[in-house]
Design an enzyme around this catalytic site. Structure first.
Site, PDB file in Angstrom:
ATOM      1  N   ASN A   1       0.855  -1.187   0.000  1.00 55.52           N
ATOM      2  CA  ASN A   1       0.000   0.000   0.000  1.00 55.52           C
ATOM      3  C   ASN A   1       0.886   1.230   0.000  1.00 55.52           C
ATOM      4  OD1 ASN A   1      -2.504   1.529   0.365  1.00 55.52           O
ATOM      5  ND2 ASN A   1      -1.770   1.919   2.441  1.00 55.52           N
TER       6      ASN A   1
ATOM      7  N   HIS B   1       0.902   5.226   1.235  1.00 56.29           N
ATOM      8  CA  HIS B   1       0.171   6.116   2.145  1.00 56.29           C
ATOM      9  C   HIS B   1       0.837   7.478   2.142  1.00 56.29           C
ATOM     10  CE1 HIS B   1      -2.270   7.297   5.577  1.00 56.29           C
ATOM     11  NE2 HIS B   1      -1.182   7.739   6.164  1.00 56.29           N
TER      12      HIS B   1
ATOM     13  N   ASP C   1      -1.064  -5.285   6.381  1.00 53.54           N
ATOM     14  CA  ASP C   1      -1.361  -6.337   7.362  1.00 53.54           C
ATOM     15  C   ASP C   1      -2.787  -6.095   7.867  1.00 53.54           C
ATOM     16  OD1 ASP C   1       0.527  -5.014  10.245  1.00 53.54           O
ATOM     17  OD2 ASP C   1      -1.256  -4.263   9.182  1.00 53.54           O
TER      18      ASP C   1
HETATM   19  C1  GRF Z   1      -2.474   8.777  -2.869  1.00 49.31           C
HETATM   20  O1  GRF Z   1      -1.744   9.843  -2.285  1.00 49.31           O
HETATM   21  C2  GRF Z   1      -2.649   7.671  -1.878  1.00 49.31           C
HETATM   22  O2  GRF Z   1      -1.531   7.502  -1.019  1.00 49.31           O
HETATM   23  C3  GRF Z   1      -3.821   8.182  -1.083  1.00 49.31           C
HETATM   24  O3  GRF Z   1      -4.694   8.756  -2.027  1.00 49.31           O
HETATM   25  C4  GRF Z   1      -3.903   9.172  -3.135  1.00 49.31           C
HETATM   26  C5  GRF Z   1      -4.432   8.459  -4.365  1.00 49.31           C
HETATM   27  O4  GRF Z   1      -4.014   9.156  -5.452  1.00 49.31           O
HETATM   28  N1  GRF Z   1      -4.460   7.120  -0.365  1.00 49.31           N
HETATM   29  P1  GRF Z   1      -4.227   8.508  -6.940  1.00 49.31           P
HETATM   30  O5  GRF Z   1      -5.623   7.921  -6.963  1.00 49.31           O
HETATM   31  O6  GRF Z   1      -3.165   7.468  -7.101  1.00 49.31           O
HETATM   32  O7  GRF Z   1      -4.046   9.683  -7.858  1.00 49.31           O
END
Ligand code: GRF
Length: 202
Positions: free
Chosen positions: A109, A111, A143
């Site tokens: 993932n 973040h 996880d």
């Molecule tokens: C990313 O910054 C991700 O980490 C967060 O939302 C954003 C999604 O951006 N959860 P995208 O859909 O990849 O443009």
């Protein structure tokens, strides 16, 4: 490696992976996106896949009687594409036991904060509100917690006085996209071992 990418929104992280694969070739990069899944319809992330003829699937929580049914449906829809690695790139749902039973240890993932700081759905907003001077992004294995799995890589982004949430998030996403492309490619090409909270990529 076969990648399934899960999205919930604009899909710019997905697009960064697709661009890297187009540039270097699947063999050169070490991976190909075999399908893109989402928890909702009508998002740019799905259009980015459809444009390239990449199969897509949508698993909406509201279409299932229980959350557990949704978790199983997502796991089965993902498993149908036989992924080696699942990439959650802006996927805004917490996967459950059925999904983790199949893909735990092979799902990463991204973040938009420096975990363990500011986990959850508003990491950018929370860092800004807290008055953090630096924040950034984290790529980690998924996880059974919320943004708690072993950390693979992080990138640091400065917070500017004039930042609002979207300006800061855009700056984070510039770092995040290249971090995700680098990490996924290395995991795919080199393999990896997860030793407790440490991730080893030879
Ligand atoms: C990313 O910054 C991700 O980490 C967060 O939302 C954003 C999604 O951006 N959860 P995208 O859909 O990849 O443009």
């Amino acid at each position: 490696a076969r990648l399934v990418v899960l999205v919930s929104g604009s899909g710019t992280n997905l697009q960064a992976l697709l661009d890297a694969i187009a540039e270097r070739g699947a063999a050169g990069y070490g991976a190909e996106v075999v399908a893109v899944g989402a928890d909702r319809t009508g998002i740019a992330g799905l259009e980015r896949a459809e444009r390239l003829g990449i199969p897509t699937f949508v698993c909406r929580v509201g279409d299932h009687a229980t959350r557990a049914d949704w978790d199983l449906a997502l796991a089965e829809a993902t498993a149908a594409y036989r992924p080696d690695l699942v990439v959650s790139a802006g996927f805004m749902k917490i996967v459950g036991p059925e999904f983790l039973a199949r893909f735990g240890g092979r799902c990463v993932n991204t973040h938009p904060a420096l975990l363990p700081s500011f986990p959850g759905a508003h990491g950018v907003r929370d860092a800004l509100a807290y008055g953090a001077k630096v924040t950034g992004c984290t790529v980690h294995f998924v996880d059974d917690g919320v943004d708690t799995g072993p950390i693979i890589a992080q990138g640091v982004v400065e917070v500017r006085d004039e930042d609002d949430e979207s300006a800061l998030h855009e700056r984070i996403k510039e770092v995040e996209r290249s971090l995700l492309v680098d990490v996924v490619g290395r995991l795919a090409r080199n393999g990896y071992r997860i030793e407790g909270r440490k991730v080893r990529i030879p």
